[in-house]
Design an enzyme around this catalytic site. Structure first.
Site, PDB file in Angstrom:
ATOM      1  CD  GLU D  76      -2.044  -2.341   1.165  1.00 49.74           C
ATOM      2  OE1 GLU D  76      -0.940  -2.745   1.600  1.00 49.74           O
ATOM      3  OE2 GLU D  76      -2.987  -3.107   0.904  1.00 49.74           O
ATOM      4  CG  PHE D 102      -6.644  -2.466   3.566  1.00 50.65           C
ATOM      5  CD1 PHE D 102      -6.944  -3.014   4.803  1.00 50.65           C
ATOM      6  CD2 PHE D 102      -7.071  -3.154   2.441  1.00 50.65           C
ATOM      7  CE1 PHE D 102      -7.668  -4.200   4.917  1.00 50.65           C
ATOM      8  CE2 PHE D 102      -7.784  -4.336   2.536  1.00 50.65           C
ATOM      9  CZ  PHE D 102      -8.088  -4.866   3.779  1.00 50.65           C
ATOM     10  CG  HIS D 145     -11.365  -6.341   6.302  1.00 52.30           C
ATOM     11  ND1 HIS D 145     -10.321  -6.878   6.994  1.00 52.30           N
ATOM     12  CD2 HIS D 145     -11.137  -6.653   4.997  1.00 52.30           C
ATOM     13  CE1 HIS D 145      -9.509  -7.504   6.145  1.00 52.30           C
ATOM     14  NE2 HIS D 145      -9.978  -7.381   4.939  1.00 52.30           N
TER      15      HIS D 145
END
Ligand SMILES: Cc1ncc(C[n+]2csc(CCOP(=O)(O)OP(=O)(O)O)c2C)c(N)n1
Ligand SMILES: Cc1ncc(C[n+]2csc(CCOP(=O)(O)OP(=O)(O)O)c2C)c(N)n1
Ligand SMILES: [Mg+2]
Ligand SMILES: [Mg+2]
Lengths: 324, 339, 324, 339
Positions: D76, D102, D145
């Site tokens: 990322e 993320f 998440h």
């Protein structure tokens, strides 16, 4: 490799437990009773089993989103695992974590992790804790081929190398990160080849042969316990199922799948155990029956366990302070 | 208020003393970060240990050695993450991350790992991790070395946030943070490093979540954070000359926040100004304004005023940087609009 | 290596300009007139000069906190540079950035960076832009030995390798990150050895010889322009000054310093130019005088430039939108 | 309000259409992220392109090919940073970072690089970077998440923040974001992905910083974000039955925030409830409460109520997750305390 019958049987039991547990989770998931996502470890059992056979209860592992196998190999109870996967109060994490966040600190299992690569630095820290305390504990970081491209691996390998930390970095290379092939995303064929850039050993084991994994891990663990520092151990493996249950898997090649699933490490191990006379067909059937019963029990246990009380939603945000 | 004492220390030395006393008290306390050891590590004289960018911890390497006092490579995600893992495995690591801005590189480790672990794992882990950082504008260190970022960490569940404004508090709060079982972000304002103040020699702790009334007053309340406490006190002094009696509250920790003390004060004074060196949106100033607006609505005689930095990165040029953090004058002006 | 007299003289001019500019900045810094921190490039001139001699105006570089040399080698004007270092409105960044954030997009100089390793991914992206546009521009990321341990390097090398991006990753290994020796912080002697783990060339050049740097960079740039992908190029160099102006430098070994500063690349180049008859002592004196005058001018220009108006503090937070 | 149209699309398809139209309009628009291409890249049929976790962009690879539509490794920081660099060098990259959580791994690239560049460099760079992420609770995806994180990005200068609540807005705002010259964080709530709504075929843009009144009312104002807009509308409907007339405002972008529309509404209604699925401290709910408490103080008949998630990570178990995001009932209750 020369291994005792007991070792073979114990590896087999671990692998079969993982296989049957996972098959059951997949089946139950399809009923809709299990919340969230589940990522199956089927096909990769030799990795967790072969590695963890070298570990003690007080050694550490950090895991991934695909963590059930690591838990079982590290000795977690099936009942409490299943209850966690079902989101129940009697789960290992009291239902707060679920499949992607199973942890059992009493077994040195420092957590599945839904951040890809998330466990790598944590294991490095656990190794540091052992070093500072002067114990001979070791820590294992499990991570996938996809995770191997996260920068934190590079940082951790370098840190563990200069501090000679007792950490084994285990890359479970199953060829894919979700739909993305390792052959595309990773610039070299072998993640293990990156070890040279850190001055540490990089070894490769074939995940279709649990004894090869066992042996490679034995060396790495021995090195770590002896204070000789970290190892990067890559295991070539293959996941038999989708990335997660429900994955349409359009990215897979049927040929490849046929070929690789034909070489099932669990099947080979059973064949060897039978051939060497360490167990009979009947013994294996009995074992299978025993494990199936345990998995049944786990599902029953999970179903019987209560959902967490919504009024407790704010509990555990901060650790409950122990008086100093 | 500080216990009566003869001894005076700068905040940087108060921090160093807290670190030393924590390490003396508990062998699981370790310290790691860039240039904590520095040249001393490889053959140089032990006394040459750098002790981090500001020398706060330079006494530690000579006293405790290389097992517990560690230089790290420049790998913020890796070593902060290792701190999280070491805490989960039973140590009490203190990680020197140098500047608040650099925690950006370790943000996943703080947010997704440290902050969520206790909760995700149903309370089975203690995470006694302390992350020390310098912050703040005032040295022309420009945009990547001057941010405060405490608003962001205050937003995150599972993290505690400490912002001392005096050497006395820095010592007591740091000792508390190190022995707290949660991850704590400990912010040291670089403009406060050198000024001295009374600091008792013996170890002591200040609980997290307890604000301090720095000046009592009856007409209006000012809540000010870190280096802004001094400016608020200056403003209060000026306003006293005009007959406005200002109460100045230093929250000392932002998460947990001592809402009670702030609400109690506003209930008496009927007015609130919050002074915060961060950009305004979703700031701690906004948070305190919202809490008071909600819970002390009936006490308020006028709007809660936020005096903050502008919604900009920190500029380099002194002419602009001067205009960045709230000035005494801006605080005075804000008070005047509601008094 | 066979290089023309023009090339030698041009390299020399660049290096000498950096040297004299930096010496002046250091001197002026001590007067207190320059705000913030400055990190001197003295001793490392051969790196920026040797690399950038292979670049065109439309190629990109990303730089570090020690960025003045990269700016000069990439063709930035001294006046506007100095005004930036002084925090003035006529600076390259209108005084908003300062020494650690000098940038000049008109020269493809995408910024000094005060985050160690901060420019690495940016150069990767600049290389991607060239690839997508189908031009043969290249991008150079300059970074230090300390930055080489940042995870983003690993991520970027892998990404550039699989995408064959036209990026040259230049590690300026001056042996230290602030006070921390590379020999301690980096688990291998040569950062370049990490290239193998990405399947890309890793080369080492001696920063005491600008022609070696030039040659190594020429190959890497040619590869990149030809679409053959990235290179990791490590230049062994040494900084003659402290980490920043004011650094007590207790971590340095006087012996080592004496030895390394004796092998000054600038001195060697001057000797060669004289020996080969490409210039006379008088020519070099004249050049020095010319550059000193330019640096004087830059200081005067900076001093004469206004400080930014405080009322403009909110300008430039967002780019001023160009109509679409 | 949406233009009259026959055609109905889900948000996930509205996003895909905006992406396609942006790529058609401008060859410098590229897309990159994990599994954007997926299996299709290596010899598989082009139609098997995954288009990211939710398939939003699966039409792009077949249409635009591998130069402009790129799978990234799981890195990322590296690929978001490459997006920043590519934007600085003249492209308009759209980076799919999958889930808001993320972005923690790329936080330095967003905060220290993208957000500060224009300012530090005195305006010489345009940074037309869009980062798309899914967010929100409701799928038992657990703590790593499900986070929203938009409060954090709203705090950061130099970043813009978009939170569409309808397919129509998603398309128009995404087209605007892509052609905006600033870095934009574009949040797509996963609970809104499938519900359909009218979406015109032709490209259109919705300016950033303009709120939408979803329901007009006169007794109280509710400002609700993303998936909370629907719950606020349900609450308004229930309250209408009790004779309470609720105005519901969807800010659509949080940075810039359309303060004017919100203030104008509160000046008429005299009451405000803010509904936000994030943890409360330093949240967007706090920000809006603070703004209104400061700028519409005299209009307020009662305290501004914040209805938010608790100060916890998102729990996994459905019994807890149900209790996480603000419920219709909680909104109704909050309105009743001030009406
Ligand atoms: C930081 C982060 N990025 C992306 C994802 C989404 N994601 C979940 S699993 C996965 C693939 C992981 O691949 P690998 O590491 O090879 O493990 P495997 O699933 O093959 O066991 C991705 C991209 C994530 N969870 N975390
Ligand atoms: C992310 C980050 N961590 C730490 C620092 C503090 N710092 C500034 S320069 C520096 C050393 C950099 O060393 P190196 O990369 O070798 O470059 P050099 O200074 O030697 O040119 C450090 C640690 C920083 N600016 N950014
Ligand atoms: Mg994989
Ligand atoms: Mg260096």
């Amino acid at each position: 490799m020369d291994v005792s019958a007991d070792t073979l049987r114990s590896l087999h039991r671990t692998m079969l437990t993982i296989r049957l547990f996972e098959q059951r989770v997949a089946r139950e998931f399809r009923t809709g009773e299990i919340p969230g996502f589940v990522h199956m470890y089927i096909g990769e059992e030799a990795v967790a089993a072969g590695i963890c056979a070298n570990l003690r209860d007080d050694d550490y592992v950090t895991s991934t989103h695909r963590g059930h196998g690591h838990c079982i190999a590290k000795g977690c109870e099936l009942d409490a695992m299943m209850a966690e996967i079902y989101g129940r109060e009697d789960g290992l994490c009291k239902g707060r974590g679920g499949s992607m966040h199973i942890a059992d600190f009493s077994r040195g299992m420092l957590g599945a992790n839904a951040i890809v690569g998330g466990g790598i630095a944590l294991a490095t820290g656990a190794g540091l804790a052992a070093t500072v305390r002067g114990t001979d504990q070791v820590a294992v970081a499990f991570f996938g081929d996809g995770a191997a491209n996260q920068g934190v691996l590079h940082e951790s390998l370098n840190l563990a190398a200069i501090w000679r930390l007792p950490v084994i970095y285990v890359c479970e290379n199953n060829g894919f990160a979700e739909s993305t092939p390792a052959a595309y995303a990773t610039s070299v064929a072998d993640v293990a080849s990156r070890a040279a850039g850190y001055g540490i050993p990089g070894t490769i084991a074939d995940g279709r042969d649990v004894l090869e994994v066992l042996a490679a891990a034995r060396d790495a663990v021995a090195r770590a316990r002896a204070g000789e520092g970290p190892t990067l151990l890559e295991v070539k493996t293959y996941r038999f199922m989708g990335h997660f249950e429900g994955d349409p898997e359009k990215y897979r090649d049927d040929e490849e799948r046929k070929e690789l699933t034909a070489n099932d490490a669990l099947g080979s191990l059973e064949a060897r155990i039978l051939a060497d006379g360490h167990a009979s067909e009947a013994d294996l059937d009995a074992l299978r029956g025993e494990i199936e019963a345990a998995v049944d029990h786990a599902v029953e246990f999970a179903r019987a366990s209560a959902f967490p009380d919504p009024s407790t939603i704010e509990r555990y945000v901060y650790p409950e302070q122990v008086a100093q | 208020m500080a216990v009566a004492t003869e001894r005076s220390l700068s905040m940087v030395n108060a921090v160093g003393e807290a670190m030393r006393q924590a390490m003396e008290a508990d062998p699981t306390v370790i310290v790691m970060g860039e240039d904590v050891v520095g040249g001393a590590g490889r053959g140089g004289s032990k006394e040459n240990a750098m002790g981090g960018s500001f020398g706060a911890t330079k006494s530690l390497y000579p006293l405790f050695g290389g097992t517990r006092v560690r230089d790290t490579p420049i790998s913020e995600a890796g070593f902060v993450g290792a701190g999280v893992g070491a805490a989960a495995a039973g140590l009490r690591p203190v990680v020197d991350a140098m500047w608040a801005d650099f925690t950006g590189l370790a943000f996943d480790q703080i947010y997704n790992q440290a902050g969520k672990m206790s909760y995700m794992f149903g309370g089975q882990v203690r995470l006694p991790l302390t992350i020390r950082v310098a912050m703040g504008s005032g040295l022309s260190a420009a945009a990547q070395h001057s941010g405060t970022l405490y608003a962001i960490y205050t937003h995150l569940p599972g993290i505690k946030v400490v912002v001392p404004s005096t050497p006395y508090d820095a010592k007591g709060l740091l000792l508390e943070a190190i022995f707290d079982d949660s991850p704590v972000l400990f912010f040291e304002h670089l403009k406060l490093y050198v000024a001295k103040g009374p600091v008792p020699q013996d170890p002591y702790r200040i609980p997290l979540g307890v604000a301090e009334v720095r000046r009592a007053g009856s007409d209006v309340t000012i809540v000010a954070i870190a280096a802004m406490v001094g400016r608020a006190l200056e403003a209060a002094e000026l306003l006293a000359g005009e007959g406005i009696s200002v109460e100045v509250i230093d929250p000392r920790t932002l998460s947990p926040l001592d809402e009670e003390t702030i609400l109690g004060s506003v209930e008496r004074t009927g007015g609130l100004v919050v002074v915060d060196e961060s950009p305004p949106h979703c700031s701690v100033a906004s948070e305190i304004a919202a809490v008071v607006g909600e819970k002390a609505f009936d006490s308020l005689n006028g709007p809660v005023r936020r005096v903050t930095a502008p919604h900009t990165p920190v500029p380099f040029s002194p002419s602009l940087e001067e205009a960045y953090a709230p000035s005494v004058q801006a605080i005075v002006d804000a008070v005047r609009t509601i008094c």
